[in-house]
Design an enzyme around this catalytic site. Structure first.
Site, short mmCIF file in Angstrom:
data_model
loop_
_atom_site.label_atom_id
_atom_site.label_comp_id
_atom_site.label_asym_id
_atom_site.label_seq_id
_atom_site.Cartn_x
_atom_site.Cartn_y
_atom_site.Cartn_z
N GLU A 102 0.81 -1.22 0.00
CA GLU A 102 0.00 0.00 0.00
C GLU A 102 0.85 1.27 0.00
OE1 GLU A 102 -3.73 -0.32 2.53
OE2 GLU A 102 -2.51 -1.95 3.35
N SER A 152 -6.57 -1.82 1.40
CA SER A 152 -6.81 -1.19 0.11
C SER A 152 -7.29 -2.19 -0.94
CB SER A 152 -5.56 -0.46 -0.41
OG SER A 152 -5.23 0.61 0.43
N TYR A 184 -9.80 3.65 -5.91
CA TYR A 184 -8.81 4.70 -6.16
C TYR A 184 -8.83 5.30 -7.57
CZ TYR A 184 -7.05 3.22 -1.68
OH TYR A 184 -6.95 2.93 -0.33
N ARG A 209 -11.98 3.33 10.85
CA ARG A 209 -13.08 3.18 9.90
C ARG A 209 -13.48 1.71 9.86
NH1 ARG A 209 -10.99 3.57 4.71
NH2 ARG A 209 -11.66 1.42 4.35
N ASP A 256 -15.62 -1.12 8.08
CA ASP A 256 -16.27 -1.47 6.82
C ASP A 256 -17.30 -2.57 7.05
OD1 ASP A 256 -14.63 0.38 5.60
OD2 ASP A 256 -13.17 -1.11 4.93
N GLU A 281 -14.09 -5.50 8.13
CA GLU A 281 -12.79 -5.24 8.74
C GLU A 281 -12.79 -3.88 9.42
OE1 GLU A 281 -9.38 -4.10 6.09
OE2 GLU A 281 -10.68 -4.98 4.56
N ASN A 289 -10.23 -0.59 10.09
CA ASN A 289 -9.01 0.07 9.63
C ASN A 289 -8.56 1.10 10.67
OD1 ASN A 289 -8.97 -0.78 6.55
ND2 ASN A 289 -11.08 -0.27 7.07
N GLY A 344 -7.39 5.48 4.85
CA GLY A 344 -6.86 6.40 3.85
C GLY A 344 -7.30 7.83 4.09
#
Length: 311
Positions: free
Chosen positions: A13, A144, A211, A249, A251, A263, A265, A269
């Site tokens: 990443e 990612s 992205y 964050r 998900d 998951e 994070n 990002g």
């Protein structure tokens, strides 16, 4: 205050990390901070680079291995340099997807359960048949969506497993659950506006959807009150259970209107197009102010942790 923006690193990443770090550098308030970019190229150079920079605080823009897994956090603690986000324990736990799932399951938080293989030697296509296609094959560490693949039939399984194993010592194989994908940014233990995600050209929210420009539609959504309450409970329970601090964050996929945690994070990002800044903006927190809050909250958290340790 001399703020070191630590980015780059050695993980898959790295590119996303540099984008995050560049955005942070552009957005930091120069009237408050002296900004020192620190681009990590090698693991062995990290301590020297940080010490030579003479920073007072580390703003972490790292993702993945040696950045989000507790290693850098531990090194910074050794140097006595406060840093953003969660501590060593939460960082390590959340990077290990299998461990995260075991803990969530024990606490009654719903999460996809499948197969955990500790390498290619565990390859067992019959076990996947019993699980049922289609499946998601993913590295046990990393983020990612790098290395994650949707496998619809057995002939696609071995190449997907080989690729995932090349990126992580262990891999997960989970049922592909179809439902609305959402993400729940959390700041200082409070849920920010929920963002709904719809991939425009992919069957799921893969790297390109995340992205590439126009890869996904990402917008703040309103859920029915009963579903929103369940989502809130699942996200905050995950955050607290895994000892996350300052921000994270979570998900989630809504499968038959039930929140299934995919998951957590700990260093989400922070590029210009990233989900957490979008959610914060919807809550009335512009990017520069968000950075100010992350720094202030993290300083408070580190001092609280280190003060308790000293006592």
């Amino acid at each position: 205050m001399r703020i070191g923006v630590i980015m780059g690193g050695i993980s898959s990443e790295r590119e996303v990390s540099v984008q995050t770090g560049t955005e942070m550098i552009n957005q930091l308030d120069r009237s408050q901070y002296e900004v020192i970019p620190i681009l990590i190229e090698k693991r062995t150079d990290f301590l020297t680079q940080v010490q030579q920079a003479g920073i007072d605080f580390a703003l972490l823009a790292l993702h993945g291995q040696f950045g989000e897994d507790g290693t850098v956090q531990g090194a910074l603690e050794t140097l006595g340099i406060p840093y953003t986000g969660s501590g060593v324990l939460a960082s390590s736990l959340c990077m290990n997807k299998h461990m995260t799932k075991m803990l969530l399951k024990t606490a009654g938080v719903q999460t996809p359960m499948g197969l955990y293989w500790q390498g290619i030697d565990d390859y067992d296509p019959q076990a996947v048949v019993q699980l049922g296609y289609p499946v998601i094959v993913k590295p046990n560490s990393g983020g990612s969506s790098i290395g994650i693949q949707l496998v619809k039939e057995e002939k696609e399984l071995l190449p997907a497993v080989q690729k995932a194993c090349s990126m992580s010592e262990a891999i997960l194989i989970e049922p592909h659950l179809k439902g609305a994908e959402i993400t729940c940014p959390i700041l200082d233990g409070e849920l920010l506006p929920i963002i709904g995600i719809r991939s425009m050209h992919s069957e799921w929210f893969d790297y390109h959807a995340k992205y590439e420009a126009g890869g996904a539609e990402e917008k703040v959504i309103s859920l029915p009150p009963t579903i929103e309450q369940r989502v809130r409970e699942a996200a905050l329970a995950s955050y607290r259970l895994l000892h996350c601090k300052v921000y994270a964050r979570v998900d989630i996929i809504l499968y038959q209107d039930e929140p299934i945690v995919l998951e957590v994070n700990t260093l989400p990002g922070m590029t210009a197009n990233s989900l957490l800044p979008k959610s914060a903006a919807a809550a009335g927190i512009p990017y520069t102010q968000l950075l100010d809050r992350l720094i202030a909250l993290s300083l408070h958290e580190r001092m609280k942790e280190w003060g308790a340790f000293k006592e």
